[in-house]
Write an enzyme that holds these catalytic residues in place. Structure first.
Site, PDB file in Angstrom:
ATOM      1  N   HIS A   1      -8.344   4.122  19.608  1.00 63.24           N
ATOM      2  CA  HIS A   1      -7.569   3.044  20.234  1.00 63.24           C
ATOM      3  C   HIS A   1      -8.145   2.644  21.583  1.00 63.24           C
ATOM      4  O   HIS A   1      -8.190   1.463  21.927  1.00 63.24           O
ATOM      5  CB  HIS A   1      -6.090   3.454  20.355  1.00 63.24           C
ATOM      6  CG  HIS A   1      -5.395   3.532  19.030  1.00 63.24           C
ATOM      7  ND1 HIS A   1      -4.675   4.630  18.622  1.00 63.24           N
ATOM      8  CD2 HIS A   1      -5.344   2.650  18.000  1.00 63.24           C
ATOM      9  CE1 HIS A   1      -4.181   4.410  17.411  1.00 63.24           C
ATOM     10  NE2 HIS A   1      -4.576   3.223  17.008  1.00 63.24           N
TER      11      HIS A   1
ATOM     12  N   ASP B   1       0.917   0.433  13.713  1.00 56.63           N
ATOM     13  CA  ASP B   1       1.340   1.743  14.227  1.00 56.63           C
ATOM     14  C   ASP B   1       1.582   1.718  15.732  1.00 56.63           C
ATOM     15  O   ASP B   1       2.190   2.637  16.279  1.00 56.63           O
ATOM     16  CB  ASP B   1       0.301   2.819  13.872  1.00 56.63           C
ATOM     17  CG  ASP B   1      -1.086   2.431  14.342  1.00 56.63           C
ATOM     18  OD1 ASP B   1      -1.364   2.563  15.545  1.00 56.63           O
ATOM     19  OD2 ASP B   1      -1.886   1.950  13.520  1.00 56.63           O
TER      20      ASP B   1
ATOM     21  N   ASP C   1      -7.310  -4.723  14.494  1.00 55.60           N
ATOM     22  CA  ASP C   1      -7.144  -3.315  14.127  1.00 55.60           C
ATOM     23  C   ASP C   1      -6.878  -3.251  12.632  1.00 55.60           C
ATOM     24  O   ASP C   1      -5.799  -2.869  12.188  1.00 55.60           O
ATOM     25  CB  ASP C   1      -5.992  -2.695  14.927  1.00 55.60           C
ATOM     26  CG  ASP C   1      -5.887  -1.193  14.695  1.00 55.60           C
ATOM     27  OD1 ASP C   1      -6.826  -0.610  14.125  1.00 55.60           O
ATOM     28  OD2 ASP C   1      -4.859  -0.607  15.079  1.00 55.60           O
TER      29      ASP C   1
ATOM     30  N   PRO D   1      -4.945  -4.892   1.428  1.00 56.52           N
ATOM     31  CA  PRO D   1      -4.421  -6.018   2.211  1.00 56.52           C
ATOM     32  C   PRO D   1      -5.323  -6.439   3.367  1.00 56.52           C
ATOM     33  O   PRO D   1      -5.229  -7.554   3.856  1.00 56.52           O
ATOM     34  CB  PRO D   1      -3.075  -5.496   2.747  1.00 56.52           C
ATOM     35  CG  PRO D   1      -3.095  -4.027   2.580  1.00 56.52           C
ATOM     36  CD  PRO D   1      -4.046  -3.728   1.451  1.00 56.52           C
TER      37      PRO D   1
ATOM     38  N   GLN E   1       0.828  -1.211   0.000  1.00 56.44           N
ATOM     39  CA  GLN E   1       0.000   0.000   0.000  1.00 56.44           C
ATOM     40  C   GLN E   1       0.860   1.258   0.000  1.00 56.44           C
ATOM     41  O   GLN E   1       2.071   1.214   0.231  1.00 56.44           O
ATOM     42  CB  GLN E   1      -0.887  -0.003   1.249  1.00 56.44           C
ATOM     43  CG  GLN E   1      -0.112  -0.126   2.553  1.00 56.44           C
ATOM     44  CD  GLN E   1      -0.912  -0.788   3.665  1.00 56.44           C
ATOM     45  OE1 GLN E   1      -2.121  -0.795   3.627  1.00 56.44           O
ATOM     46  NE2 GLN E   1      -0.224  -1.325   4.663  1.00 56.44           N
TER      47      GLN E   1
ATOM     48  N   ASP F   1       0.999 -12.020   7.224  1.00 61.05           N
ATOM     49  CA  ASP F   1      -0.412 -11.876   6.901  1.00 61.05           C
ATOM     50  C   ASP F   1      -1.225 -12.444   8.082  1.00 61.05           C
ATOM     51  O   ASP F   1      -1.035 -13.609   8.472  1.00 61.05           O
ATOM     52  CB  ASP F   1      -0.635 -12.690   5.617  1.00 61.05           C
ATOM     53  CG  ASP F   1      -2.086 -12.742   5.187  1.00 61.05           C
ATOM     54  OD1 ASP F   1      -2.970 -12.480   6.028  1.00 61.05           O
ATOM     55  OD2 ASP F   1      -2.322 -13.051   4.013  1.00 61.05           O
ATOM     56  N   GLY F   2      -2.098 -11.628   8.637  1.00 61.11           N
ATOM     57  CA  GLY F   2      -2.860 -12.030   9.814  1.00 61.11           C
ATOM     58  C   GLY F   2      -3.666 -13.296   9.589  1.00 61.11           C
ATOM     59  O   GLY F   2      -3.809 -14.142  10.468  1.00 61.11           O
TER      60      GLY F   2
HETATM   61  N1  AG3 Z   1      -7.560   1.187  11.546  1.00 56.06           N
HETATM   62  C1  AG3 Z   1      -8.912   1.526  11.121  1.00 56.06           C
HETATM   63  C2  AG3 Z   1      -8.941   2.679  10.202  1.00 56.06           C
HETATM   64  C3  AG3 Z   1     -10.192   2.820   9.426  1.00 56.06           C
HETATM   65  C4  AG3 Z   1     -10.262   4.176   8.838  1.00 56.06           C
HETATM   66  N2  AG3 Z   1     -11.023   4.219   7.631  1.00 56.06           N
HETATM   67  C5  AG3 Z   1     -11.032   5.297   6.817  1.00 56.06           C
HETATM   68  N3  AG3 Z   1     -10.380   6.358   7.156  1.00 56.06           N
HETATM   69  N4  AG3 Z   1     -11.720   5.221   5.718  1.00 56.06           N
HETATM   70  C6  AG3 Z   1      -6.814   2.209  12.137  1.00 56.06           C
HETATM   71  C7  AG3 Z   1      -5.451   1.800  12.561  1.00 56.06           C
HETATM   72  C8  AG3 Z   1      -4.979   2.619  13.707  1.00 56.06           C
HETATM   73  N5  AG3 Z   1      -4.214   1.884  14.620  1.00 56.06           N
END
Ligand code: AG3
Length: 288
Positions: free
Chosen positions: A72, A96, A164, A171, A41, A146-147
């Site tokens: 979070h 992250d 998360d 992916p 990505q 890969d999870g």
């Molecule tokens: N994971 C979910 C993010 C989803 C956001 N979607 C969007 N902006 N279209 C976030 C990871 C942070 N640890």
């Protein structure tokens, strides 16, 4: 969001995420700290005077310094507060480190994070404080994989699994499929809990409903909950709590100190769904 999986603006001083064809969110950019394309990505990290550092993947906002705790804390604490004794934790995605920083507020035994993209972890480690903050903590392993493969191959069992993921494009899309959740269930201890992000109630309700259908085939306890995330599409975000027998409102411990969003009252209120979600999600029949 499916229809917007594309773009951030090409303009050098402005980044944007389109939420629909005709609306979205823009950020004036200060310093661009990272802009690269990994095998999975496009990764971008930049500074914005309002939100601080912002992480985008494939043009979709993942987290910002200013509002990361909205997301979070709500992804992690409802599950960890409702488990009788959370010891062994698995995080899928979350490279992250924002989820890890919340998990390590509890005296857990082991935490294993599985992130597909090593470059997300490297960039986040450089520009956000969370990964450096937990590195070296007791029982932490960071695995680049890969999870879905990990969950198919591991023989470990977990008390809590936190998913998360990003949106169901690119992916992350396999992390939104029925077979992935079936595998997770097999790796869950009897009082185990899965918590995952479920997208925007305003824009993604049909997908949330579809997932509810297969969740009900897999888990006896399927409860959605919501919380605001100012920089995500629609502003209101949804999460799911899945378990064999743990109940989301059976809160077993006080929150750790120094949280900025989550409280016991917020936890309870989050499971009270807005009417438009109840209308779609209240028929509780499992999907075929
Ligand atoms: N994971 C979910 C993010 C989803 C956001 N979607 C969007 N902006 N279209 C976030 C990871 C942070 N640890």
């Amino acid at each position: 969001m499916k229809q917007n999986s594309k773009k951030s603006s090409a303009h050098p001083f402005e980044m944007r995420e389109c939420h629909t064809e005709s609306a979205g969110l823009f950020f004036k950019t200060g310093r661009i700290l990272c802009r690269l394309t990994s095998p999975f990505q496009k990764i971008e990290i930049f500074e914005n005077p309002t939100y601080g550092r912002v992480l985008m993947l494939d043009g979709l906002v993942q987290t910002t310094e200013k509002d990361e705790h909205f997301y979070h804390e709500m992804l992690v604490h409802p599950a960890l507060a409702s488990h009788p004794e959370p010891q062994d934790i698995l995080v899928i995605g979350g490279g992250d480190g924002g989820v890890l920083k919340e998990i390590y507020k509890y005296p857990i035994r082991e935490c294993c994070l599985v992130e597909i993209d090593a470059l997300v972890m490297e960039a986040a480690e450089k520009y956000f404080p969370w990964l450096p903050q937990v590195k070296g903590k007791k029982g932490l392993s960071l695995i680049v994989e890969d999870g879905r493969k990990f969950i198919e191959q591991t023989d470990r069992m977990f008390d809590v699994v936190i998913i998360d993921s990003s949106d169901p494009v690119g992916p992350s899309s396999v992390l939104h499929e029925k077979t992935f959740f079936e595998r997770i269930k097999k790796r869950l201890n009897p009082s185990g809990i899965v918590a995952g992000q479920m997208g925007s109630p305003l824009f993604d309700l049909p997908e949330i409903k579809k997932k509810q259908g297969f969740f009900l085939n897999i888990f006896p306890v399927v409860r959605f909950y919501t919380g605001p995330v100012p920089t995500y599409p629609g502003g209101l975000w949804s999460y799911v709590f899945l378990s064999e027998k743990a109940r989301p409102l059976d809160i077993r411990r006080e929150p750790p100190p120094d949280l900025k969003f989550y409280t016991r009252e917020v936890h309870e209120a989050a499971f009270a769904l807005p009417q438009f979600m109840k209308d779609e999600l209240s028929d509780k029949k499992p999907a075929d």
